[in-house]
Design a protein around this motif. Structure first.
Motif: not given
Length: 343
Positions: A308-332
């Motif tokens: 199921x495509x989720x382009x907007x959600x993917x954009x939000x996730x990528x923005x979070x990952x790159x904006x918070x960088x090494x302080x982005x919690x990624x362990x879901x």
């Protein structure tokens, strides 16, 4: 009925007081000895939607807190669900009921740790899709402010068929519980990530600057409202593919408050609890560090699983990952069980 509230942050304090106000005998577990001493010495003082001082007994030993308690309420962040389940391993008693507040895969993860023991002892693990009431402030000693209590809260158990009976059992504690089909429903139809993630990502400069801004006010211009609802439609498509009856964020919030708004911004501005919600003054807040990895990042992963495509959600996730960088919690959530096992 005896109840144990596990995790004594703002929500834990508010939940313990609410249960005590409803006539339950309340025990609490916290790792913080100072918090336990404050609760035992002063009780829990609440203002706002609930007013008064309520007695509870607090322990730093989880075994003491849960002994002979019929109801165990897990009131931690999403990241704390699995560690709390590990602490409960070997300590469950026959017939106990576990309710994870604000699911975010909490029942799923707890069942992954405790499933075998729960089945042997007739313990049912369930979760809600959100908190009954926001508690934005906690001050020492043991004083909390509580916003208005929701009139309805989706609840599900593992197995899904047990949900209605457990909700009826727990009516004294939580009369607001409204059973739904499964814990995939409570998790994938949660109200937090669809609001918190887009609102915060697109207002992250305000957060980084520590600005004082209203979440449903200046933080939600028409362009962002349109984007938020489009991302929510992607979430609903993923939920449907996973076998869940999807509910839009507008439907979920209207149900929670027994209202009938046709616009998310209007609902937020005219709701006594939501109109005063402020944008966090730091990007490193649970609205992002919890609701991305356990919310929209998990939805994105499921979207790929179900094609199921989720382009907007993917954009939000990528923005979070790159904006918070090494302080982005990624362990879901750890998807170590087939999703069909929790239906």
């Amino acid at each position: 009925m005896k109840a144990a509230v596990l995790g004594m942050g703002k929500v834990g304090h508010g939940t313990a007081a609410l249960l005590a106000s409803r006539g339950l005998e309340v025990f609490c577990f916290t790792r913080d000895a100072e918090k336990a001493e404050a609760i035992n010495r002063h009780g829990i003082t609440v203002s706002g939607a609930l007013n008064g001082n309520f007695r509870a007994e607090a322990f730093t030993d989880i075994g003491q807190a849960v002994r002979d308690a019929r109801l165990l309420v897990v009131a931690t962040t999403a990241r704390g669900h699995r560690p709390m389940a590990e602490l409960l391993r070997g300590r469950l008693q026959r017939g106990q009921r576990i309710v994870v507040l604000v699911g975010n895969w909490g029942a799923y993860e707890c069942y992954g740790v405790l499933g075998e023991e729960a089945r042997e002892k007739g313990v049912i693990i369930g979760e809600t899709s959100g908190n009954l009431a926001a508690c934005p402030t906690l001050t020492h000693p043991a004083s909390v402010f509580m916003k208005p209590i929701k009139r309805s809260m989706p609840f599900a158990a593992i197995p899904g068929s047990a949900g209605p009976a457990v909700a009826e059992e727990l009516r004294q504690a939580f009369p607001e519980l409204a059973p739904v089909a499964s814990v995939l429903d409570t998790t994938l139809n949660s109200t937090n990530p669809p609001v918190h993630v887009p609102f915060c990502i697109f207002n992250i400069t305000r957060m980084a600057n520590g600005e004082d801004s209203l979440l449903y006010g200046e933080c939600l211009p028409p362009m962002l409202l349109d984007f938020t609802m489009a991302a929510d439609r992607e979430r609903c498509a993923v939920a449907k593919a996973a076998g869940v009856e999807p509910r839009t964020i507008l439907e979920l919030l209207n149900d929670a408050w027994h209202t009938s708004y046709d616009n998310l911004k209007t609902l937020g501005l005219e709701n006594d609890s939501l109109r005063s919600v402020k944008l966090p003054k730091s990007p490193y807040h649970r609205f992002l560090t919890e609701d991305v990895p356990f919310g929209y990042m998990a939805v994105s992963r499921l979207g790929k699983m179900y094609h199921v495509p989720t382009p907007r959600i993917d954009l939000l996730v990528d923005a979070y990952r790159y904006l918070l960088a090494d302080q982005a919690e990624l362990d879901g959530p750890v998807f170590d069980l087939d999703l069909s096992e929790v239906l």
